[in-house]
Scaffold this active site. Structure first.
Site, mmCIF file in Angstrom:
data_model
loop_
_atom_site.group_PDB
_atom_site.id
_atom_site.type_symbol
_atom_site.label_atom_id
_atom_site.label_comp_id
_atom_site.label_asym_id
_atom_site.label_seq_id
_atom_site.Cartn_x
_atom_site.Cartn_y
_atom_site.Cartn_z
ATOM 1 N N ASP A 5 4.522 11.837 -2.720
ATOM 2 C CA ASP A 5 4.427 11.979 -4.172
ATOM 3 C C ASP A 5 2.978 12.105 -4.634
ATOM 4 O O ASP A 5 2.725 12.173 -5.838
ATOM 5 C CB ASP A 5 5.136 10.839 -4.900
ATOM 6 N N ASP A 15 0.893 11.826 1.114
ATOM 7 C CA ASP A 15 0.978 10.435 1.550
ATOM 8 C C ASP A 15 2.365 10.198 2.136
ATOM 9 O O ASP A 15 3.155 11.133 2.287
ATOM 10 C CB ASP A 15 0.657 9.470 0.419
ATOM 11 N N SER A 53 5.085 3.963 0.027
ATOM 12 C CA SER A 53 4.117 4.987 -0.347
ATOM 13 C C SER A 53 3.008 5.143 0.692
ATOM 14 O O SER A 53 3.262 5.498 1.840
ATOM 15 C CB SER A 53 3.552 4.654 -1.738
ATOM 16 N N ASP A 66 5.233 9.022 1.202
ATOM 17 C CA ASP A 66 6.459 9.456 0.526
ATOM 18 C C ASP A 66 6.259 10.764 -0.224
ATOM 19 O O ASP A 66 7.133 11.184 -0.987
ATOM 20 C CB ASP A 66 6.996 8.370 -0.398
#
Length: 451
Positions: A247, A243, A102, A245
């Site tokens: 999400d 960010d 993440s 990833d």
């Protein structure tokens, strides 16, 4: 059972160190593959990743584990986490995997798991997988003629882009908007600029050249100052920061000011409420969301429900109680009409829809309430120790709660992804809030030093 591998968002740690080694990743593939085989059909897993260098190692190790368990692997390459959640359902896979840490730096990595319904796994399922990880799984592996196959899947970016675009009304165009998008050198570096451009916007993409080592490096939703400068420099209407990833999302208005997830949830919830679209009579967020958001929702006659930290706990509450808007202050915004998890691009598109309808500057549309002074600080502790169990720390926490009274909040929790204690306090008196947090941090630091 004590959780040795899974934290608040899957398995995470420093790459090539336990638990993020190739061996553990392979065993996770075996254990998960064994756990999600039902029926006689060819079982399949979709496997995505972000742009970290260690993703190659983890990806190949997991492919070996899944194939050994008899599952076919569909390799997606770099793609946002919500893209994996979407493709699990679209491709009728039995399990989805996202290899990502993440917002963490490149030297960390992680494994996020999605069930066949596109939702993150429950604590109970993760506990069962942990039990398998510590056993001899070889006895349950597939026979030589039943091993899985692996192949790259083409066109996954196009699928995700079309999915994201369809969350807007067909007639809506983003023409006339100049948008700077910070891709965090992560998983959204191709799809986010492309989707925004195809919707008609003028797009300036930054941090869209990943090299395996620069993901989240002084950029993205956790470091939005560079985006703020770029928005000011090119006189953009809005900045969008994802960010690693993709999400989560943070917005920057035309003045360069940062708009966090609490403000975005307030705006979307209010807009959907006025349009008769809001389900559940409010929204779901975590204990970390600002008290100002709670007061604002109350003024609208809407409720705010809090969960423990972690977007999957928000989603679980939303599903159980019929809500369709939820998320976290950090920028995980979950809109269950569209997605089963946080989606930075889809959330940004809903923000842009509100801006187009209002035909006003972002600074006017996206700032719904005045945040209550909130201070969040972290203190690192030695892995294996438990500073929150110390008597002096407990006493300091009790004293802090008494000082804040009923008009303030205190949240103290260990991070689910790092050896950190997070101390957050908020109240209308900023000086008091800072004193309370510093006092607790000081006591924890003393305990840590004495250990």
């Amino acid at each position: 059972m004590t959780r040795q591998y899974f934290g608040t968002d899957g398995i995470r740690g420093r790459a090539n160190r336990l638990p993020m080694t190739a061996e553990v990743a392979m065993r996770v593939g075996m254990a998960v593959g064994m756990s999600f085989q039902r029926g006689s059909h060819r079982h399949r897993v979709v496997l995505g990743k972000d742009t970290r260098l260690s993703g190659y190692m983890i990806e190949n190790a997991m492919v070996a584990g899944f194939c050994a368990a008899g599952m076919d692997v569909f390799l997606l390459g770099p793609i946002p986490t919500p893209g994996v959640a979407m493709l699990v359902r679209s491709l009728r896979a039995d399990i989805g995997v996202m290899i990502s840490a993440s917002h963490n730096p490149y030297y960390d990595n992680g494994i996020k798991l999605f069930g066949p319904d596109g939702y993150k796994l429950s604590d109970e399922i993760e506990a069962r997988i942990e039990q398998l990880l510590d056993r001899d799984v070889d006895i349950a592996l597939a026979d030589a003629d039943a091993l899985g196959r692996a192949k790259r899947v083409d066109g996954v970016h196009d699928r995700y882009i079309e999915f994201a675009k369809r969350t807007l009304p067909r007639s809506m165009s983003l023409s006339g908007l100049r948008i700077v998008v910070d891709c965090a050198n992560g998983a959204g570096y191709k799809v986010a600029p492309a989707a925004l451009w195809e919707l008609g916007a003028e797009v300036i993409a930054i941090n869209d050249e990943p090299n395996g080592l620069n993901i989240n490096e002084d950029c993205g939703s956790t470091h939005p100052l560079g985006l703020s400068k770029k928005v000011h420099e090119v006189r953009a209407d809005i900045g969008i920061a994802l960010d690693g990833d993709a999400d989560r999302v943070v917005i920057v208005d035309e003045t360069g000011a940062i708009v966090d997830g609490d403000q975005l949830m307030a705006m979307i919830a209010e807009s959907w409420h006025r349009n008769g679209r809001l389900a559940g009579g409010g929204l779901v967020t975590t204990v970390m969301s600002n008290l100002g958001l709670e007061r604002y929702m109350d003024d609208l006659g809407l409720s705010l429900h809090r969960t423990k930290v972690g977007d999957r706990y928000v989603v679980e509450h939303m599903r159980a109680h019929g809500f369709n808007v939820g998320g976290e202050q950090s920028g995980h915004v979950v809109l269950s009409d569209f997605s089963t998890t946080g989606d930075g691009l889809v959330s940004a598109l809903q923000v842009l829809a509100c801006i187009k309808r209002a035909d006003k500057p972002v600074s006017e549309v996206c700032r719904k309430f005045e945040p209550v002074p909130q201070v969040l600080k972290n203190v690192r502790f030695r892995s294996g120790s438990a500073p929150l169990e110390d008597k002096s720390v407990k006493a300091a926490i009790d004293e802090a709660r008494a000082r804040l009274g009923e008009k303030g909040r205190l949240v103290i929790r260990p991070s689910g992804t790092e050896p950190l204690i997070r101390v957050m306090a908020e109240a209308d008196d900023k000086v008091l809030v800072e004193q309370v947090v510093d006092d607790i941090i000081g006591v924890i630091a003393d305990v840590k030093s004495a250990a």
